[in-house]
Design a protein around this motif. Structure first.
Motif, mmCIF file in Angstrom:
data_model
loop_
_atom_site.group_PDB
_atom_site.id
_atom_site.type_symbol
_atom_site.label_atom_id
_atom_site.label_comp_id
_atom_site.label_asym_id
_atom_site.label_seq_id
_atom_site.Cartn_x
_atom_site.Cartn_y
_atom_site.Cartn_z
ATOM 1 N N TRP A 1 46.439 43.043 46.600
ATOM 2 C CA TRP A 1 46.417 42.416 45.291
ATOM 3 C C TRP A 1 46.742 43.494 44.266
ATOM 4 O O TRP A 1 46.149 44.582 44.291
ATOM 5 C CB TRP A 1 45.043 41.816 45.039
ATOM 6 N N CYS B 1 46.557 44.579 40.496
ATOM 7 C CA CYS B 1 45.828 44.291 39.253
ATOM 8 C C CYS B 1 46.415 45.113 38.112
ATOM 9 O O CYS B 1 46.665 46.306 38.275
ATOM 10 C CB CYS B 1 44.352 44.649 39.412
ATOM 11 N N ASP C 1 43.010 45.970 34.715
ATOM 12 C CA ASP C 1 41.728 45.329 35.013
ATOM 13 C C ASP C 1 40.721 46.399 35.418
ATOM 14 O O ASP C 1 41.091 47.444 35.955
ATOM 15 C CB ASP C 1 41.886 44.320 36.152
ATOM 16 N N HIS D 1 33.931 43.728 40.288
ATOM 17 C CA HIS D 1 35.194 44.435 40.104
ATOM 18 C C HIS D 1 35.454 45.262 41.363
ATOM 19 O O HIS D 1 34.508 45.673 42.038
ATOM 20 C CB HIS D 1 35.140 45.339 38.880
ATOM 21 N N ASP E 1 38.634 36.517 45.230
ATOM 22 C CA ASP E 1 39.496 37.016 44.151
ATOM 23 C C ASP E 1 38.703 37.825 43.127
ATOM 24 O O ASP E 1 38.951 37.755 41.925
ATOM 25 C CB ASP E 1 40.257 35.880 43.462
ATOM 26 N N TYR E 2 37.714 38.581 43.606
ATOM 27 C CA TYR E 2 36.881 39.454 42.769
ATOM 28 C C TYR E 2 36.168 38.691 41.651
ATOM 29 O O TYR E 2 35.947 39.220 40.572
ATOM 30 C CB TYR E 2 37.708 40.624 42.215
ATOM 31 N N ASP F 1 54.705 46.694 38.364
ATOM 32 C CA ASP F 1 53.994 45.494 38.813
ATOM 33 C C ASP F 1 54.933 44.599 39.629
ATOM 34 O O ASP F 1 54.610 44.193 40.752
ATOM 35 C CB ASP F 1 53.436 44.736 37.600
#
Length: 196
Positions: free
Chosen positions: A70, A72, A75, A103, A98-99, A58
Motif C-alpha cells: 500500500w 501512502c 499519512d 497508523h 486498511d489501517y 506515487d
C-alpha cells in the motif's frame, strides 16, 4: 565564577498527547504539523517541484507494486511513543483493515521516501536519525533541487550506516522489492525548457 551556560529542559510530547491536542482543536484546520522525537514540527510549505515529485513517485509505485503493498501519501507513521511523522511517501504492508485501527508502525513499513526542495538538511539529518532509530530499513530522500536520490540503509540507534547518493540517471530497487527497478529520473519533476 558563575556558570553562564543555560541548559533548558524541554517538555516532550507523546503521540497520545499529540492526538488529544489535535482532537481538542489546538491546531488550526490549516496548520500542518507532525510529531518528531517528542517535538511538534511545523511542516514546510510544499512547492510545485515537491508536489510534482510526490505525484510522479506515487503513480510509479502504485503502477509497479499493484496489490503487493500500500502506498501512502503524507499519512502518519507511528515510529514510537514520541514520533509520528507524515512522510511524503510510505510503502507499507497491506493491512486487512486498511489501517482503520492504527497508523503503520516500523514493522509494517517497507520504504519511506521524503521529497526535499527546501528541507534537505531536516530530511537527511533529523528525520534520518528518527527513522534509523525506529528501524526503518529503507529510507530515501529525493532531492529535487540537485536532482539526486539519497539512499539510507542499515539502521542503528546512532544513525544509518549506509548512505549512497545517486544521480538522476541511476537506477535503484527497494530492498523489499528487488524485482522493481526504478530510475531516479522517473521520480523527479520534468525539466522545463523555456524557449527564448
Amino acid at each position: 565564577m558563575q556558570n553562564t551556560e543555560t541548559t533548558l529542559r524541554l517538555r516532550l510530547w507523546t503521540v497520545e498527547e499529540y492526538h488529544r491536542m489535535a482532537e481538542a482543536g489546538i491546531f488550526g484546520a490549516d496548520e500542518r504539523v507532525e510529531l518528531l522525537e517528542g517535538k511538534i514540527i511545523w511542516m514546510i510549505a510544499k512547492g510545485t517541484a515537491h508536489r510534482s515529485a510526490v505525484g510522479r513517485t506515487d503513480r510509479l509505485l502504485q503502477n509497479s507494486l499493484r496489490n503487493r503493498a500500500w502506498v501512502c501519501i503524507q499519512d502518519p507513521v507511528k515510529l514510537n511513543a514520541r514520533s509520528e511523522p507524515e512522510p511524503d511517501i510510505a510503502v507499507v504492508k497491506v493491512d486487512p483493515l486498511d489501517y482503520a485501527d492504527h497508523h503503520p508502525t516500523p514493522k509494517e513499513v517497507y520504504l519511506i521516501i521524503e521529497v526535499a526542495d527546501s528541507s534537505l538538511k531536516l530530511d537527511c539529518e533529523i528525520k534520518a536519525q528518527a527513522y534509523s532509530q525506529a528501524g526503518i530499513t529503507d529510507y530515501w530522500v529525493l532531492d529535487v533541487v540537485s536532482r539526486q536520490l539519497h539512499v539510507f540503509r542499515e539502521p542503528t540507534q546512532d544513525g544509518y550506516q549506509s548512505e549512497v547518493i545517486l544521480s538522476e540517471d541511476a537506477t535503484i530497487s527497494p530492498l523489499e522489492f528487488p524485482d522493481l527497478s526504478i530510475t531516479v529520473l522517473e521520480m523527479l519533476p520534468p525539466v522545463i525548457v523555456i524557449a527564448s
